[in-house]
Design a protein around this motif. Structure first.
Motif, PDB file in Angstrom:
ATOM      1  N   ASP A 191      -2.659  15.318  -5.430  1.00  0.00           N
ATOM      2  CA  ASP A 191      -1.426  14.838  -4.817  1.00  0.00           C
ATOM      3  C   ASP A 191      -1.658  13.400  -4.362  1.00  0.00           C
ATOM      4  OD1 ASP A 191       0.729  14.248  -3.163  1.00  0.00           O
ATOM      5  OD2 ASP A 191       0.798  16.254  -2.281  1.00  0.00           O
ATOM      6  N   PRO A 192      -0.858  12.439  -4.860  1.00  0.00           N
ATOM      7  CA  PRO A 192      -1.053  11.033  -4.463  1.00  0.00           C
ATOM      8  C   PRO A 192      -0.953  10.802  -2.960  1.00  0.00           C
ATOM      9  CG  PRO A 192       0.443  11.190  -6.336  1.00  0.00           C
ATOM     10  CD  PRO A 192       0.235  12.583  -5.824  1.00  0.00           C
ATOM     11  N   ARG A 193      -0.267  11.703  -2.261  1.00  0.00           N
ATOM     12  CA  ARG A 193      -0.151  11.557  -0.815  1.00  0.00           C
ATOM     13  C   ARG A 193      -1.477  11.887  -0.117  1.00  0.00           C
ATOM     14  NH1 ARG A 193       4.968  15.433  -0.258  1.00  0.00           N
ATOM     15  NH2 ARG A 193       3.574  16.572  -1.663  1.00  0.00           N
ATOM     16  N   VAL A 194      -2.375  12.572  -0.844  1.00  0.00           N
ATOM     17  CA  VAL A 194      -3.665  12.961  -0.285  1.00  0.00           C
ATOM     18  C   VAL A 194      -4.800  12.123  -0.879  1.00  0.00           C
ATOM     19  CG1 VAL A 194      -5.285  14.877   0.036  1.00  0.00           C
ATOM     20  CG2 VAL A 194      -2.815  15.314   0.056  1.00  0.00           C
ATOM     21  N   ILE A 195      -4.788  11.986  -2.196  1.00  0.00           N
ATOM     22  CA  ILE A 195      -5.796  11.194  -2.906  1.00  0.00           C
ATOM     23  C   ILE A 195      -5.061  10.194  -3.799  1.00  0.00           C
ATOM     24  CG2 ILE A 195      -7.763  11.211  -4.473  1.00  0.00           C
ATOM     25  CD1 ILE A 195      -8.196  14.145  -3.758  1.00  0.00           C
ATOM     26  N   GLY A 196      -5.264   8.912  -3.560  1.00  0.00           N
ATOM     27  CA  GLY A 196      -4.562   7.899  -4.343  1.00  0.00           C
ATOM     28  C   GLY A 196      -4.873   7.999  -5.824  1.00  0.00           C
ATOM     29  N   ALA A 211     -10.488   1.777  -2.296  1.00  0.00           N
ATOM     30  CA  ALA A 211     -10.777   1.176  -3.603  1.00  0.00           C
ATOM     31  C   ALA A 211      -9.892  -0.043  -3.838  1.00  0.00           C
ATOM     32  CB  ALA A 211     -10.560   2.194  -4.718  1.00  0.00           C
ATOM     33  N   THR A 212     -10.428  -1.029  -4.513  1.00  0.00           N
ATOM     34  CA  THR A 212      -9.647  -2.194  -4.924  1.00  0.00           C
ATOM     35  C   THR A 212      -9.148  -1.995  -6.344  1.00  0.00           C
ATOM     36  OG1 THR A 212     -11.543  -3.380  -5.856  1.00  0.00           O
ATOM     37  CG2 THR A 212     -11.111  -3.665  -3.481  1.00  0.00           C
ATOM     38  N   GLY A 213      -8.145  -2.777  -6.706  1.00  0.00           N
ATOM     39  CA  GLY A 213      -7.674  -2.728  -8.082  1.00  0.00           C
ATOM     40  C   GLY A 213      -8.762  -3.136  -9.056  1.00  0.00           C
ATOM     41  N   GLY A 214      -9.615  -4.067  -8.634  1.00  0.00           N
ATOM     42  CA  GLY A 214     -10.713  -4.499  -9.487  1.00  0.00           C
ATOM     43  C   GLY A 214     -11.685  -3.374  -9.785  1.00  0.00           C
ATOM     44  N   GLU A 215     -11.949  -2.529  -8.797  1.00  0.00           N
ATOM     45  CA  GLU A 215     -12.848  -1.393  -9.016  1.00  0.00           C
ATOM     46  C   GLU A 215     -12.228  -0.387  -9.982  1.00  0.00           C
ATOM     47  OE1 GLU A 215     -15.418  -1.109  -4.888  1.00  0.00           O
ATOM     48  OE2 GLU A 215     -13.368  -0.320  -4.897  1.00  0.00           O
ATOM     49  N   VAL A 216     -10.923  -0.161  -9.855  1.00  0.00           N
ATOM     50  CA  VAL A 216     -10.241   0.760 -10.774  1.00  0.00           C
ATOM     51  C   VAL A 216     -10.321   0.229 -12.204  1.00  0.00           C
ATOM     52  CG1 VAL A 216      -8.033   1.800 -11.402  1.00  0.00           C
ATOM     53  CG2 VAL A 216      -8.686   1.626  -8.986  1.00  0.00           C
ATOM     54  N   VAL A 217     -10.065  -1.064 -12.374  1.00  0.00           N
ATOM     55  CA  VAL A 217     -10.099  -1.668 -13.709  1.00  0.00           C
ATOM     56  C   VAL A 217     -11.520  -1.633 -14.277  1.00  0.00           C
ATOM     57  CG1 VAL A 217      -9.806  -3.826 -14.985  1.00  0.00           C
ATOM     58  CG2 VAL A 217      -8.078  -3.119 -13.304  1.00  0.00           C
ATOM     59  N   THR A 218     -12.523  -1.914 -13.456  1.00  0.00           N
ATOM     60  CA  THR A 218     -13.920  -1.870 -13.920  1.00  0.00           C
ATOM     61  C   THR A 218     -14.297  -0.472 -14.387  1.00  0.00           C
ATOM     62  OG1 THR A 218     -14.569  -3.669 -12.438  1.00  0.00           O
ATOM     63  CG2 THR A 218     -16.323  -2.241 -13.238  1.00  0.00           C
ATOM     64  N   ALA A 236       0.815  -1.218   0.000  1.00  0.00           N
ATOM     65  CA  ALA A 236       0.000   0.000   0.000  1.00  0.00           C
ATOM     66  C   ALA A 236       0.851   1.272   0.000  1.00  0.00           C
ATOM     67  CB  ALA A 236      -0.967  -0.007   1.178  1.00  0.00           C
ATOM     68  N   PRO A 237       1.960   1.327   0.790  1.00  0.00           N
ATOM     69  CA  PRO A 237       2.792   2.539   0.755  1.00  0.00           C
ATOM     70  C   PRO A 237       3.640   2.648  -0.505  1.00  0.00           C
ATOM     71  CG  PRO A 237       3.145   1.261   2.785  1.00  0.00           C
ATOM     72  CD  PRO A 237       2.443   0.379   1.819  1.00  0.00           C
ATOM     73  N   HIS A 238       3.677   1.582  -1.295  1.00  0.00           N
ATOM     74  CA  HIS A 238       4.565   1.538  -2.457  1.00  0.00           C
ATOM     75  C   HIS A 238       3.822   1.608  -3.790  1.00  0.00           C
ATOM     76  CE1 HIS A 238       7.677   0.753   0.396  1.00  0.00           C
ATOM     77  NE2 HIS A 238       7.245  -0.453   0.703  1.00  0.00           N
ATOM     78  N   ASN A 239       2.528   1.986  -3.774  1.00  0.00           N
ATOM     79  CA  ASN A 239       1.826   2.274  -5.021  1.00  0.00           C
ATOM     80  C   ASN A 239       0.994   3.529  -4.810  1.00  0.00           C
ATOM     81  OD1 ASN A 239      -1.370   1.329  -5.096  1.00  0.00           O
ATOM     82  ND2 ASN A 239      -0.190   0.200  -3.555  1.00  0.00           N
ATOM     83  N   THR A 240       1.071   4.464  -5.739  1.00  0.00           N
ATOM     84  CA  THR A 240       0.466   5.781  -5.527  1.00  0.00           C
ATOM     85  C   THR A 240      -1.057   5.737  -5.532  1.00  0.00           C
ATOM     86  OG1 THR A 240       0.624   6.320  -7.900  1.00  0.00           O
ATOM     87  CG2 THR A 240       2.461   7.000  -6.469  1.00  0.00           C
ATOM     88  N   PHE A 241      -1.654   4.655  -6.021  1.00  0.00           N
ATOM     89  CA  PHE A 241      -3.099   4.496  -5.907  1.00  0.00           C
ATOM     90  C   PHE A 241      -3.504   4.183  -4.462  1.00  0.00           C
ATOM     91  CE2 PHE A 241      -4.695   4.088 -10.380  1.00  0.00           C
ATOM     92  CZ  PHE A 241      -5.881   4.767 -10.186  1.00  0.00           C
ATOM     93  N   GLY A 242      -2.539   3.723  -3.663  1.00  0.00           N
ATOM     94  CA  GLY A 242      -2.835   3.372  -2.279  1.00  0.00           C
ATOM     95  C   GLY A 242      -3.675   2.122  -2.145  1.00  0.00           C
ATOM     96  N   ILE A 243      -3.591   1.242  -3.143  1.00  0.00           N
ATOM     97  CA  ILE A 243      -4.364   0.001  -3.112  1.00  0.00           C
ATOM     98  C   ILE A 243      -3.708  -0.985  -2.145  1.00  0.00           C
ATOM     99  CG2 ILE A 243      -5.057  -2.010  -4.494  1.00  0.00           C
ATOM    100  CD1 ILE A 243      -5.297  -0.058  -6.885  1.00  0.00           C
ATOM    101  N   VAL A 244      -4.530  -1.632  -1.331  1.00  0.00           N
ATOM    102  CA  VAL A 244      -4.030  -2.577  -0.331  1.00  0.00           C
ATOM    103  C   VAL A 244      -3.679  -3.907  -0.997  1.00  0.00           C
ATOM    104  CG1 VAL A 244      -4.594  -3.875   1.758  1.00  0.00           C
ATOM    105  CG2 VAL A 244      -5.333  -1.493   1.530  1.00  0.00           C
ATOM    106  N   ALA A 245      -2.444  -4.319  -0.848  1.00  0.00           N
ATOM    107  CA  ALA A 245      -1.965  -5.599  -1.380  1.00  0.00           C
ATOM    108  C   ALA A 245      -0.667  -5.931  -0.656  1.00  0.00           C
ATOM    109  CB  ALA A 245      -1.742  -5.524  -2.890  1.00  0.00           C
ATOM    110  N   LYS A 246      -0.228  -7.182  -0.781  1.00  0.00           N
ATOM    111  CA  LYS A 246       1.008  -7.621  -0.145  1.00  0.00           C
ATOM    112  C   LYS A 246       1.936  -8.288  -1.148  1.00  0.00           C
ATOM    113  CE  LYS A 246      -0.594  -8.380   4.608  1.00  0.00           C
ATOM    114  NZ  LYS A 246      -0.709  -9.384   5.710  1.00  0.00           N
ATOM    115  N   ALA A 247       3.217  -8.207  -0.846  1.00  0.00           N
ATOM    116  CA  ALA A 247       4.218  -8.962  -1.594  1.00  0.00           C
ATOM    117  C   ALA A 247       4.664 -10.128  -0.726  1.00  0.00           C
ATOM    118  CB  ALA A 247       5.416  -8.087  -1.933  1.00  0.00           C
TER     119      ALA A 247
END
Length: 347
Positions: free
Chosen positions: A238-243, A316-323, A10-21
């Motif tokens: 600003d991605p720091r405010v709005i992903g 937001a999820t990545g799926g919602e962005v893609v949709t 989440a801190p490493h993508n400017t969309f702020g999408i929750v995911a793990k490596a």
């Protein structure tokens, strides 16, 4: 080399999408890459190169690849003479901070590219561009490391095969002897050649408006930089405010005949003649004309001030962005017959 497990992205993508490596390695230099390749467990696994995360949409956890988080730092002046200055930055350096640094050294040439999110290493991959300037206009060379062999190699502009938001790093090799480098290389350092004497690029309407507002007909590189920062700050969140990932779609190009056909139906369409005879259309205008500005799908939305930007309204999820992106593409195609191409990579 330190391999971290179950790291939040989440801190490493400017969309702020929750995911793990599942596995993440912080790359401080080429030795870290070499160590990964030599590791009996990590070496055979697929690799996913992550810079500033400003050009990706994560649709889930990254479980099937080792994430190589590029954090290679350093800036220096390679050479400086009467014709040009060559400057170099590590791939992990923040792009905007690098632009600012070049001006502090007294070199103009990349001021139009100020405030573009992301890292220096990502800039040639995308051939970033804004306000009449593209990276390829000032690119000198880069060093990268082969993720299969560990060999370090250098590419010039021709070898990078730059195109509009395109490069050799975005194409996979169809055959063993092809030069596509998608997924095969990690950029270590980038060098730019900033020509002298400096010449401003002032052709875009927003910059011309700034010239009129200020009464400055012959701006300095720093003044152009300040204008671009002000323009982008007013238009883009600003991605720091709005992903967000900046401009989500490429501006499409059409033939003059296609453009005239659209103008006949929509006289207000924003368009720019290109040197090769084609016409570039403003994707943001097309999206706005289809009524998408301010609309949402789930918690993903279209930014109220700039229809070209998709945003994370919170959770937001990545799926919602893609949709949302696909719905916009359908609307634009049905009205204008134009297929919008996304800029970010969907992972």
């Amino acid at each position: 080399m330190i391999a971290e497990q179950n790291v939040s992205l989440a801190p490493h993508n400017t969309f702020g999408i929750v995911a793990k490596a599942r596995t993440l390695v912080r790359v401080k230099g080429e030795a870290d890459v070499t160590a990964v390749l030599a590791d009996p467990k990590l070496g055979p696994e697929p690799k996913f190169v992550l810079g500033g995360g400003s050009n990706i949409v994560l649709t889930g956890d990254v479980n099937k690849a080792v994430v190589l988080k590029v954090e290679i730092m350093g800036k220096r002046v390679v050479s400086d003479d009467a014709k040009a200055a060559v400057v170099e930055a590590g791939a992990g350096e923040n792009w905007h901070e690098f632009v600012t640094w070049t001006l502090e050294q007294g070199f103009g040439g990349v001021e139009n590219l100020a405030l573009i999110p992301g890292t220096v290493g990502a800039s040639p991959v995308q051939n970033i561009g804004a306000y009449g300037v593209e990276l390829q206009d000032v690119f000198d060379s880069l060093d990268a490391i082969d993720l299969q062999t560990g060999r370090v190699f250098t590419l010039d502009a021709r070898q990078c095969a730059f195109g509009y938001r395109d490069s050799v790093f975005k194409h996979a090799a169809a055959k063993d002897n092809d030069f596509g480098l998608a997924g095969r290389a990690l950029i270590l350092r980038v060098r730019l050649k900033l020509p002298k004497p400096w010449k401003p690029v002032l052709g875009y309407l927003d910059i011309q408006r700034k010239m009129t507002e200020t009464g400055i007909e012959h701006p300095t590189a720093r003044q152009v930089y300040d204008w671009v920062v002000a323009i982008r700050s007013a238009k883009l969140p600003d991605p720091r405010v709005i992903g967000n990932a900046g401009s989500f779609f490429k501006n499409p190009t059409v033939t003059p005949e296609q453009c005239q056909d659209i103008i006949a139906r929509d006289p207000g369409i924003v368009h720019y003649p290109m040197p090769d005879g084609t016409v570039k259309l403003a994707a943001g205008w097309l999206i706005d004309a289809c009524g998408w500005k301010g609309k949402s799908v789930g918690k993903a939305g279209v930014y109220e001030k700039q229809a070209l930007v998709l945003v994370n309204r919170g959770g937001a999820t990545g799926g919602e962005v893609v949709t949302l992106a696909r719905a916009i593409q359908t609307s634009v195609y049905e009205r204008f017959g134009i297929r919008l191409e996304p800029e970010p990579v969907v992972v």
